[in-house]
Design a protein around this motif. Structure first.
Motif, PDB file in Angstrom:
ATOM      1  N   MET A 150      53.917  89.224   3.907  1.00  0.00           N
ATOM      2  CA  MET A 150      55.022  88.395   4.385  1.00  0.00           C
ATOM      3  C   MET A 150      54.486  87.333   5.340  1.00  0.00           C
ATOM      4  N   LYS A 151      55.020  86.114   5.237  1.00  0.00           N
ATOM      5  CA  LYS A 151      54.623  85.047   6.156  1.00  0.00           C
ATOM      6  C   LYS A 151      55.060  85.381   7.581  1.00  0.00           C
ATOM      7  N   ASP A 152      54.403  84.721   8.547  1.00  0.00           N
ATOM      8  CA  ASP A 152      54.746  84.976   9.954  1.00  0.00           C
ATOM      9  C   ASP A 152      56.158  84.477  10.275  1.00  0.00           C
ATOM     10  N   THR A 153      56.729  85.067  11.319  1.00  0.00           N
ATOM     11  CA  THR A 153      58.020  84.605  11.850  1.00  0.00           C
ATOM     12  C   THR A 153      57.802  84.118  13.279  1.00  0.00           C
ATOM     13  N   THR A 154      58.463  83.015  13.635  1.00  0.00           N
ATOM     14  CA  THR A 154      58.457  82.581  15.042  1.00  0.00           C
ATOM     15  C   THR A 154      59.883  82.606  15.572  1.00  0.00           C
ATOM     16  N   ILE A 155      60.041  83.251  16.729  1.00  0.00           N
ATOM     17  CA  ILE A 155      61.330  83.214  17.427  1.00  0.00           C
ATOM     18  C   ILE A 155      61.192  82.160  18.527  1.00  0.00           C
ATOM     19  N   ASN A 156      61.882  81.040  18.349  1.00  0.00           N
ATOM     20  CA  ASN A 156      61.809  79.945  19.314  1.00  0.00           C
ATOM     21  C   ASN A 156      62.955  80.059  20.309  1.00  0.00           C
ATOM     22  N   LEU A 157      62.600  79.955  21.576  1.00  0.00           N
ATOM     23  CA  LEU A 157      63.602  80.028  22.657  1.00  0.00           C
ATOM     24  C   LEU A 157      63.348  78.883  23.628  1.00  0.00           C
ATOM     25  N   HIS A 158      64.369  78.532  24.391  1.00  0.00           N
ATOM     26  CA  HIS A 158      64.227  77.518  25.436  1.00  0.00           C
ATOM     27  C   HIS A 158      65.135  77.956  26.584  1.00  0.00           C
ATOM     28  N   SER A 159      64.631  77.951  27.792  1.00  0.00           N
ATOM     29  CA  SER A 159      65.426  78.498  28.906  1.00  0.00           C
ATOM     30  C   SER A 159      66.683  77.678  29.165  1.00  0.00           C
ATOM     31  N   GLY A 160      66.723  76.443  28.648  1.00  0.00           N
ATOM     32  CA  GLY A 160      67.919  75.614  28.821  1.00  0.00           C
ATOM     33  C   GLY A 160      68.974  75.865  27.756  1.00  0.00           C
ATOM     34  N   PHE A 161      68.610  76.518  26.670  1.00  0.00           N
ATOM     35  CA  PHE A 161      69.583  76.772  25.595  1.00  0.00           C
ATOM     36  C   PHE A 161      70.242  78.121  25.853  1.00  0.00           C
ATOM     37  N   GLN A 162      71.196  78.085  26.770  1.00  0.00           N
ATOM     38  CA  GLN A 162      71.807  79.326  27.251  1.00  0.00           C
ATOM     39  C   GLN A 162      73.163  79.544  26.600  1.00  0.00           C
ATOM     40  N   ILE A 163      73.396  80.755  26.120  1.00  0.00           N
ATOM     41  CA  ILE A 163      74.706  81.102  25.537  1.00  0.00           C
ATOM     42  C   ILE A 163      75.653  81.518  26.648  1.00  0.00           C
ATOM     43  N   GLY A 164      75.160  82.300  27.583  1.00  0.00           N
ATOM     44  CA  GLY A 164      75.980  82.728  28.722  1.00  0.00           C
ATOM     45  C   GLY A 164      75.444  84.018  29.298  1.00  0.00           C
ATOM     46  N   PRO A 165      75.924  84.389  30.482  1.00  0.00           N
ATOM     47  CA  PRO A 165      75.493  85.648  31.078  1.00  0.00           C
ATOM     48  C   PRO A 165      75.938  86.827  30.209  1.00  0.00           C
ATOM     49  N   VAL A 166      75.091  87.808  30.061  1.00  0.00           N
ATOM     50  CA  VAL A 166      75.453  89.007  29.291  1.00  0.00           C
ATOM     51  C   VAL A 166      76.324  89.881  30.190  1.00  0.00           C
ATOM     52  N   ASP A 167      77.547  90.130  29.750  1.00  0.00           N
ATOM     53  CA  ASP A 167      78.445  90.979  30.523  1.00  0.00           C
ATOM     54  C   ASP A 167      77.992  92.428  30.342  1.00  0.00           C
ATOM     55  N   PRO A 168      77.657  93.125  31.439  1.00  0.00           N
ATOM     56  CA  PRO A 168      77.180  94.516  31.273  1.00  0.00           C
ATOM     57  C   PRO A 168      78.194  95.393  30.564  1.00  0.00           C
ATOM     58  N   ARG A 169      79.467  94.959  30.560  1.00  0.00           N
ATOM     59  CA  ARG A 169      80.487  95.794  29.919  1.00  0.00           C
ATOM     60  C   ARG A 169      80.353  95.825  28.390  1.00  0.00           C
ATOM     61  N   ILE A 170      79.472  95.001  27.813  1.00  0.00           N
ATOM     62  CA  ILE A 170      79.263  95.150  26.355  1.00  0.00           C
ATOM     63  C   ILE A 170      78.464  96.427  26.068  1.00  0.00           C
ATOM     64  N   PHE A 171      77.986  97.091  27.122  1.00  0.00           N
ATOM     65  CA  PHE A 171      77.307  98.376  26.946  1.00  0.00           C
ATOM     66  C   PHE A 171      78.247  99.495  27.387  1.00  0.00           C
ATOM     67  N   GLY A 172      79.414  99.533  26.760  1.00  0.00           N
ATOM     68  CA  GLY A 172      80.417 100.545  27.073  1.00  0.00           C
ATOM     69  C   GLY A 172      80.451 101.626  26.007  1.00  0.00           C
ATOM     70  N   GLY A 173      81.192 102.687  26.306  1.00  0.00           N
ATOM     71  CA  GLY A 173      81.347 103.791  25.360  1.00  0.00           C
ATOM     72  C   GLY A 173      82.816 104.129  25.173  1.00  0.00           C
ATOM     73  N   PHE A 174      83.056 105.116  24.344  1.00  0.00           N
ATOM     74  CA  PHE A 174      84.426 105.495  23.982  1.00  0.00           C
ATOM     75  C   PHE A 174      84.470 107.010  23.811  1.00  0.00           C
ATOM     76  N   LEU A 175      85.363 107.638  24.554  1.00  0.00           N
ATOM     77  CA  LEU A 175      85.532 109.100  24.499  1.00  0.00           C
ATOM     78  C   LEU A 175      86.963 109.402  24.091  1.00  0.00           C
ATOM     79  N   GLU A 176      87.120 110.010  22.923  1.00  0.00           N
ATOM     80  CA  GLU A 176      88.459 110.304  22.400  1.00  0.00           C
ATOM     81  C   GLU A 176      88.674 111.812  22.362  1.00  0.00           C
TER      82      GLU A 176
END
Ligand code: AHR
Length: 498
Positions: A1-27
């Motif tokens: 398989m050919k190589d993959t490059t993951i390109n990032l730039h510190s200015g291309f920001q989507i937004g702060p990651v809300d820690p609450r996306i790491f929640g659980g569910f107890l039923e």
């Protein structure tokens, strides 16, 4: 398989990651509560009857918010059954899962558990068979200072100080015909608005989640969300999404491309939120709350969901394998890539019922999907960056085109956290990590999850077949990092910048 490059730039920001996306569910379902977190007869039980082995494992996942008590269960649940002296609580028939519910755990025990675990409570009110007023009374019980009826009940039950529950879901899956009290969207919206108003009149500081479409295959998908938001959107801080996926066609590559359709689901629901906001010229932005998500397809038939009138029956105890762990990582990548709109997410569920942990008597098993949850949770703080992937791709039969490498990235001050799955079933991928406007100077730490086969699963007999291991093979040159990702693997790496 050919190589993959993951390109990032510190200015291309989507937004702060809300820690609450790491929640659980107890039923209250199957063996999630009873024999899962609570089992006073277990050798590992603490002074409150909670299982310390399970709680210690759950601590590793650093859950933030914990949704409770359902799920379908909540649409027949009356919270008043679960408070007061245990011996006076009624045993009731739970219609959602056809089980017997003795109410040994209720609001106060759940709050005790949240305090032990540092979880933020997130309660779902019953808008199926319950009334808006009953929902409002629960807010008073939990949040009001003493001096009025329900707050005084709380004090009488040993809790003078308010529980301070700030996050409330307005019912569960009310668009689903299987839901107790299911109604069309316009009727749900009226019911939810009535409850929301009284709940907020009781405590103006609470946040609320309206029921959105719970299934992308229902004919009401999106239209339900539009109608609900148009009627009561001003009360909805969030709208819920649910998603359960599986490899029903036994096609690993297509299954792993399901992350495409998770991206799509998030973007479509967000489009409805923006549409309604625009149409109403409203300053109110409703964000997304993915309050049930996971792999669930093996244990779906009625025989797995019918509790036959039993207490704590074995229900939907899905056994997870390596490819499921990659799909869980795919969900998390998608959530991080949508950090601007997705603020809360809850893995369904936390123990025994479609869960990363299984118990059997006093024994406990860590399943494959536990590891990506732990690897990501350790590195979740920071700002999500927009990744651009250059590398080989394939065509999933139903889920469309996908690059073999599926990434997400979080910038945390001087450190960069990168997550990547290699979806290729047999080939190792060479992956370059490139921060266009910065230099990667050293490896802080990294973990890799892989296993012998896509279908390999841990078991009580062989518990360590699929597990994360420390990973050090990161080559650094010219400010870039390069890794070799084995087939069917998940990498989580923390890199030092500068
Ligand atoms: O998590 C199991 C069930 O899945 C929940 O009770 C329900 O909300 C969904 O259909």
């Amino acid at each position: 398989m050919k190589d993959t490059t993951i390109n990032l730039h510190s200015g291309f920001q989507i937004g702060p990651v809300d820690p609450r996306i790491f929640g659980g569910f107890l039923e209250h379902m199957g063996r999630a509560v009873y024999q899962g977190v609570y089992d006073p007869d277990c050798a590992h039980a603490d002074e409150d009857g909670f299982r310390t082995d399970v709680l210690d494992a759950l601590k590793r996942l650093q859950y933030t918010v914990m949704r409770y008590p359902g799920g379908n269960f909540v649409s027949g649940y009356h919270w008043t059954d679960g408070i007061g002296p245990r011996e006076q609580r009624p045993t009731v028939r739970d219609l959602a899962w056809q089980s017997t519910e003795p109410n040994l755990i209720g609001t106060d025990e759940y709050i005790t558990l949240c305090r032990k675990m540092n979880w933020t409570p997130m309660l779902t009110v019953n808008l199926g068979t319950g009334t808006p007023e009953e929902a409002r009374n629960w807010v008073e019980y939990c949040n009001s200072p003493t001096g009025t009826k329900y707050a005084d009940w709380r004090m009488a039950n040993g809790n003078e100080q308010p529980h301070g529950v700030k996050l409330w879901c307005l019912g569960n899956e009310m668009d689903g015909p299987w839901q107790l009290g299911h109604v069309p969207a316009d009727q749900y919206a009226i019911r939810a608005q009535q409850a929301a108003k009284m709940m907020r009149d009781t405590d103006s500081s609470i946040e609320m989640v309206a029921c959105g479409s719970c299934n992308v295959d229902l004919p009401t998908y999106l239209e339900w969300d539009r109608q609900v938001l148009e009627y009561m959107g001003q009360w909805a801080d969030y709208i819920s999404l649910h998603r359960y996926v599986g490899n029903e066609n036994n096609d690993t590559l297509d299954y792993l491309a399901v992350a495409n359709s998770i991206d799509r689901q998030i973007e479509q629901i967000d489009a409805i939120c923006r549409y309604v906001q625009g149409k109403h010229r409203s300053p109110k932005r409703t964000y997304l709350c993915f309050d049930e998500w996971n792999v669930w397809y093996r244990a779906r038939e009625q025989k797995y969901t019918d509790g036959q009138g039993k207490f704590a029956p074995h229900l939907i105890e899905e056994v997870y394998n390596l490819e499921d762990a990659l799909v869980v990582a795919g969900f998390l990548n998608s959530f991080i890539r949508h950090a601007d709109v997705l603020k809360i997410a809850n893995l369904a569920q936390i123990v025994n019922v479609i869960a990363p942990i299984l118990t059997e008597g006093d024994k406990m098993l860590i399943q494959s999907i536990f590891y990506p949850l732990e690897m990501y949770a350790k590195r979740r703080t920071g700002i999500s960056l927009q990744p651009s992937v250059q590398g080989p791709a394939y065509e999933g039969k139903t889920n469309g085109q996908a690059t073999y490498i599926d990434p997400s990235a979080i910038l945390n001050h001087g450190q960069l956290n990168v997550f990547a799955t290699n979806r290729h079933p047999v080939e190792t991928a060479t992956v370059h990590l490139n921060l266009a406007d910065g230099e990667i100077s050293s490896l802080v730490n990294a973990e890799l999850l892989t296993g012998p086969e896509a279908a390999t699963a841990n078991s009580f007999e062989q518990p360590h077949l699929v597990q994360a291991q420390s990973f050090t093979e990161v080559r650094l040159a010219h400010g870039q990092a390069t890794v070799e990702l084995p087939p069917l693997s998940v990498l989580a790496v923390t890199l030092q910048l500068g």
